[in-house]
Design a protein around this motif. Structure first.
Motif, PDB file in Angstrom:
ATOM      1  N   ALA A 370       0.829  -1.210   0.000  1.00 38.69           N
ATOM      2  CA  ALA A 370       0.000   0.000   0.000  1.00 38.69           C
ATOM      3  C   ALA A 370       0.861   1.257   0.000  1.00 38.69           C
ATOM      4  O   ALA A 370       0.583   2.222  -0.725  1.00 38.69           O
ATOM      5  N   SER A 371       1.923   1.253   0.800  1.00 42.39           N
ATOM      6  CA  SER A 371       2.796   2.434   0.869  1.00 42.39           C
ATOM      7  C   SER A 371       3.542   2.639  -0.450  1.00 42.39           C
ATOM      8  O   SER A 371       3.788   3.786  -0.861  1.00 42.39           O
ATOM      9  N   TYR A 373       2.294   1.840  -3.401  1.00 41.75           N
ATOM     10  CA  TYR A 373       1.286   2.421  -4.288  1.00 41.75           C
ATOM     11  C   TYR A 373       1.173   3.929  -4.033  1.00 41.75           C
ATOM     12  O   TYR A 373       1.205   4.737  -4.973  1.00 41.75           O
ATOM     13  N   ALA A 374       1.023   4.290  -2.758  1.00 41.23           N
ATOM     14  CA  ALA A 374       0.813   5.699  -2.412  1.00 41.23           C
ATOM     15  C   ALA A 374       1.998   6.564  -2.852  1.00 41.23           C
ATOM     16  O   ALA A 374       1.809   7.677  -3.364  1.00 41.23           O
ATOM     17  N   SER A 375       3.198   6.059  -2.666  1.00 43.74           N
ATOM     18  CA  SER A 375       4.385   6.851  -3.031  1.00 43.74           C
ATOM     19  C   SER A 375       4.585   6.929  -4.542  1.00 43.74           C
ATOM     20  O   SER A 375       5.389   7.733  -5.021  1.00 43.74           O
ATOM     21  N   SER A 376       3.849   6.101  -5.299  1.00 42.57           N
ATOM     22  CA  SER A 376       3.982   6.090  -6.758  1.00 42.57           C
ATOM     23  C   SER A 376       2.866   6.867  -7.448  1.00 42.57           C
ATOM     24  O   SER A 376       2.802   6.884  -8.687  1.00 42.57           O
ATOM     25  N   ALA A 377       2.000   7.511  -6.670  1.00 42.10           N
ATOM     26  CA  ALA A 377       0.815   8.145  -7.249  1.00 42.10           C
ATOM     27  C   ALA A 377       1.160   9.154  -8.349  1.00 42.10           C
ATOM     28  O   ALA A 377       0.528   9.170  -9.409  1.00 42.10           O
ATOM     29  N   ASN A 378       2.163   9.960  -8.119  1.00 41.47           N
ATOM     30  CA  ASN A 378       2.490  11.006  -9.098  1.00 41.47           C
ATOM     31  C   ASN A 378       3.081  10.470 -10.392  1.00 41.47           C
ATOM     32  O   ASN A 378       3.096  11.169 -11.410  1.00 41.47           O
ATOM     33  N   SER A 379       3.586   9.255 -10.359  1.00 44.69           N
ATOM     34  CA  SER A 379       4.257   8.721 -11.556  1.00 44.69           C
ATOM     35  C   SER A 379       3.468   7.609 -12.240  1.00 44.69           C
ATOM     36  O   SER A 379       3.932   7.054 -13.232  1.00 44.69           O
ATOM     37  N   LEU A 393      -6.425   2.520  -4.499  1.00 46.87           N
ATOM     38  CA  LEU A 393      -5.759   1.213  -4.506  1.00 46.87           C
ATOM     39  C   LEU A 393      -4.947   1.015  -3.226  1.00 46.87           C
ATOM     40  O   LEU A 393      -4.973  -0.058  -2.618  1.00 46.87           O
ATOM     41  N   ALA A 394      -4.240   2.064  -2.822  1.00 52.52           N
ATOM     42  CA  ALA A 394      -3.448   1.997  -1.590  1.00 52.52           C
ATOM     43  C   ALA A 394      -4.351   1.759  -0.383  1.00 52.52           C
ATOM     44  O   ALA A 394      -4.029   0.950   0.499  1.00 52.52           O
ATOM     45  N   ALA A 395      -5.496   2.449  -0.351  1.00 54.16           N
ATOM     46  CA  ALA A 395      -6.426   2.295   0.770  1.00 54.16           C
ATOM     47  C   ALA A 395      -6.978   0.875   0.850  1.00 54.16           C
ATOM     48  O   ALA A 395      -7.083   0.286   1.934  1.00 54.16           O
ATOM     49  N   LEU A 396      -7.331   0.309  -0.298  1.00 54.48           N
ATOM     50  CA  LEU A 396      -7.864  -1.054  -0.325  1.00 54.48           C
ATOM     51  C   LEU A 396      -6.836  -2.062   0.180  1.00 54.48           C
ATOM     52  O   LEU A 396      -7.166  -2.991   0.919  1.00 54.48           O
ATOM     53  N   GLU A 397      -5.582  -1.842  -0.198  1.00 53.32           N
ATOM     54  CA  GLU A 397      -4.522  -2.746   0.230  1.00 53.32           C
ATOM     55  C   GLU A 397      -4.291  -2.632   1.742  1.00 53.32           C
ATOM     56  O   GLU A 397      -4.085  -3.624   2.432  1.00 53.32           O
ATOM     57  N   ALA A 398      -4.348  -1.405   2.249  1.00 50.67           N
ATOM     58  CA  ALA A 398      -4.180  -1.193   3.688  1.00 50.67           C
ATOM     59  C   ALA A 398      -5.319  -1.833   4.476  1.00 50.67           C
ATOM     60  O   ALA A 398      -5.101  -2.464   5.515  1.00 50.67           O
ATOM     61  N   GLU A 399      -6.535  -1.699   3.976  1.00 45.83           N
ATOM     62  CA  GLU A 399      -7.688  -2.301   4.648  1.00 45.83           C
ATOM     63  C   GLU A 399      -7.568  -3.820   4.685  1.00 45.83           C
ATOM     64  O   GLU A 399      -7.985  -4.462   5.655  1.00 45.83           O
ATOM     65  N   LYS A 400      -6.985  -4.382   3.645  1.00 50.31           N
ATOM     66  CA  LYS A 400      -6.762  -5.819   3.623  1.00 50.31           C
ATOM     67  C   LYS A 400      -5.800  -6.226   4.740  1.00 50.31           C
ATOM     68  O   LYS A 400      -5.983  -7.248   5.400  1.00 50.31           O
ATOM     69  N   ALA A 401      -4.782  -5.395   4.976  1.00 53.28           N
ATOM     70  CA  ALA A 401      -3.822  -5.677   6.054  1.00 53.28           C
ATOM     71  C   ALA A 401      -4.518  -5.719   7.406  1.00 53.28           C
ATOM     72  O   ALA A 401      -4.278  -6.624   8.220  1.00 53.28           O
ATOM     73  N   ALA A 412      -3.557   0.321   9.941  1.00 51.93           N
ATOM     74  CA  ALA A 412      -4.095   0.121   8.597  1.00 51.93           C
ATOM     75  C   ALA A 412      -5.280   1.051   8.336  1.00 51.93           C
ATOM     76  O   ALA A 412      -5.361   1.690   7.273  1.00 51.93           O
ATOM     77  N   ASN A 413      -6.193   1.136   9.285  1.00 51.49           N
ATOM     78  CA  ASN A 413      -7.369   1.995   9.108  1.00 51.49           C
ATOM     79  C   ASN A 413      -6.978   3.465   9.037  1.00 51.49           C
ATOM     80  O   ASN A 413      -7.563   4.238   8.259  1.00 51.49           O
ATOM     81  N   ARG A 414      -6.004   3.859   9.859  1.00 52.49           N
ATOM     82  CA  ARG A 414      -5.544   5.251   9.851  1.00 52.49           C
ATOM     83  C   ARG A 414      -4.935   5.612   8.487  1.00 52.49           C
ATOM     84  O   ARG A 414      -5.225   6.664   7.920  1.00 52.49           O
ATOM     85  N   ASN A 415      -4.109   4.710   7.960  1.00 51.96           N
ATOM     86  CA  ASN A 415      -3.500   4.958   6.658  1.00 51.96           C
ATOM     87  C   ASN A 415      -4.539   4.957   5.540  1.00 51.96           C
ATOM     88  O   ASN A 415      -4.485   5.790   4.626  1.00 51.96           O
ATOM     89  N   ALA A 416      -5.470   4.001   5.628  1.00 51.45           N
ATOM     90  CA  ALA A 416      -6.504   3.917   4.588  1.00 51.45           C
ATOM     91  C   ALA A 416      -7.344   5.194   4.554  1.00 51.45           C
ATOM     92  O   ALA A 416      -7.659   5.722   3.471  1.00 51.45           O
ATOM     93  N   THR A 417      -7.691   5.703   5.735  1.00 52.40           N
ATOM     94  CA  THR A 417      -8.477   6.943   5.800  1.00 52.40           C
ATOM     95  C   THR A 417      -7.710   8.114   5.194  1.00 52.40           C
ATOM     96  O   THR A 417      -8.263   8.930   4.448  1.00 52.40           O
TER      97      THR A 417
END
Length: 454
Positions: A370-371, A373-379, A393-401, A412-417
């Motif tokens: 998830a992290s 994905y999030a760090s790749s958003a701009n590219s 996509l990052a949020a969904l992956e974090a929620e899975k964790a 996981a919930n904090r990051n997903a939010t």
């Protein structure tokens, strides 16, 4: 005595040995009395009827020992001086009697650890030295390590070893050996709980519903793993402190190398400790690895050769040699972390997923993905909308964790939010006109996300 799972405790009072004493009426009446008192926490009132049953009918019911521990613990905590010491010694005797009269219910290691924990807690009152208490834990380890599973006891056992080292009563090598002994016990406990937990997580992920019993077991396994991973081992490392720096370890292992160079266990532990303490740059580390590899090639030596050389062939050898699925999962995760740090996200994701397949109750690989994905958003998008869609996509992956690993649920919930807040808004979805439609994310991610309905 070892805390039993609640579902097992429920049957305690009715587990009579009715053949003994032909249901002696006095014992039956007093058993009923002290059981009621204990359940209402009236321990002083429970004491006399409990003593009658314990002395007259010691095999009558296991409640004598389960409730007796609570009664005597209350007496100990509410007395002083000679009375307190007498109650402590009586509880020691009760532990012995529980094993004597119900050997199938009380394992030897469990009882020896209970006694050692009690002796440690009241070592001043009992006038026991650190060495005497250490020997009590050591007896449990040597006689029945399989049932030495008490987290507090394992930590205290090691803590006393460090105290003895500091007092000049234990050599450094023995202290380090004891650390390794205890970590191996802990890893076995964690592994056993993880395998049981994985079965329940796999059932949930397949769409199944856990029964109430399975839900309680899942919580128990997760809590047990968390206690050892996040409390016991870190506390041991903190206690060890700077007694195990490279400046200490290198001279020690150099001194003992010739004597132990054909001892696979010694070499393995020396390698592990030097690696854990960041000593892999020292020439001695390579010397240990090469020697271990020459006499006992293993997944560990292959992995260390990979660390030292960076050659993929050694990692492939590591994976082929490792047969334990949980250890292999850790190896995949280590490689993934290394690749992530180097920016090789696609390959890192592949190895993170290999780790998940082997250990499905570990949610940390999902968070790592998830992290990335999030760090790749701009590219990884062609316009502002598709770039920010990566955060879904990052949020969904974090929620899975958080779903598979309750230990990570809060993070996981904090990051997903946070990531959902960075994704396109409802008004932007409306303007784009693609609610509910699939959206392909490009670059290394190569995943399709469904745009949320407004």
């Amino acid at each position: 005595m070892k805390t039993r799972i609640t579902i097992l405790l429920a049957a305690l009072f009715v587990s009579f040995n009715i053949s003994f004493a032909q249901q002696d009426e006095e014992c039956m009446n007093n058993l009923s009395l002290f059981d009621g008192y204990v359940k209402s926490k009236r321990y002083d009132e429970a004491y006399e009827p409990w003593k009658i049953v314990r002395n007259k009918c010691p095999k009558f019911n296991r409640a004598i020992y389960a409730h007796g521990e609570k009664i005597l613990t209350h007496k100990i905590e509410n007395s002083t001086g000679a009375d307190q010491v007498a109650h402590i010694n009586d509880l020691m005797s009760l532990y012995n009697q529980s094993r004597e009269h119900f050997p199938s219910k009380y394992d030897e290691g469990e009882i020896l650890v209970d006694k050692a924990n009690l002796a440690y807690k009241y070592r001043d009152e009992l006038n026991k030295s650190a060495e005497q208490v250490y020997n009590m834990f050591d007896e449990a380890y040597k006689k029945d390590v399989k049932n030495f599973t008490n987290a507090k006891g394992l930590y205290t056992y090691f803590s006393l070893a460090v105290d003895l080292f500091d007092a000049g009563k234990m050599p450094a090598q023995k202290m380090f050996d004891k650390y390794d002994d205890i970590v191996e016990v802990i890893e076995g406990i964690i592994g056993d709980n993880t395998l049981k937990l994985n079965k329940l997580v796999e059932k949930e992920e397949a769409g199944g519903t856990l029964s109430k019993k399975e839900g309680r077991l899942k919580n128990y396994y997760e809590a047990n793993i968390k206690a050892f991973e996040e409390q016991v081992i870190p506390s041991m490392d903190k206690k060890l402190g700077d007694r195990a720096t490279c400046d200490v370890l290198v001279p020690l292992y150099e001194k003992n190398y010739e004597e132990n160079k054909n001892d696979g266990v010694w070499l393995q532990r020396a390698m592990n400790r030097m690696y854990a303490k960041g000593c892999k740059e020292d020439p001695l580390f390579l010397k240990l690895v090469e020697q271990k590899n020459s006499i006992e090639p293993s997944a560990d030596t292959a992995y260390y050769l990979y660390i030292l050389t960076g050659e993929q062939k050694y990692f492939d050898e590591t994976i082929s040699l490792e047969t334990d699925p949980l250890k292999k999962a850790k190896l995949y995760k280590k490689l993934a972390q290394d690749l992530k740090s180097k920016g090789s996200y696609g390959k890192a994701r592949q190895y993170y997923m290999e780790s998940v397949n082997l250990n499905p109750s570990d949610g940390s690989p999902y968070l790592a993905i998830a992290s990335m994905y999030a760090s790749s958003a701009n590219s990884c998008g062609s316009d502002n909308f598709s770039k920010r869609a990566v955060f879904w996509l990052a949020a969904l992956e974090a929620e899975k964790a958080g779903r598979v690993d309750s230990r990570l649920k809060s993070t996981a919930n904090r990051n997903a939010t946070s990531w959902r807040a960075s994704a396109p808004t409802k008004s932007e979805i409306f303007q784009k006109g693609n609610a509910g439609q699939p959206l392909k994310i490009g670059c290394w991610i190569q995943r399709t996300i469904t745009v949320p309905n407004i």
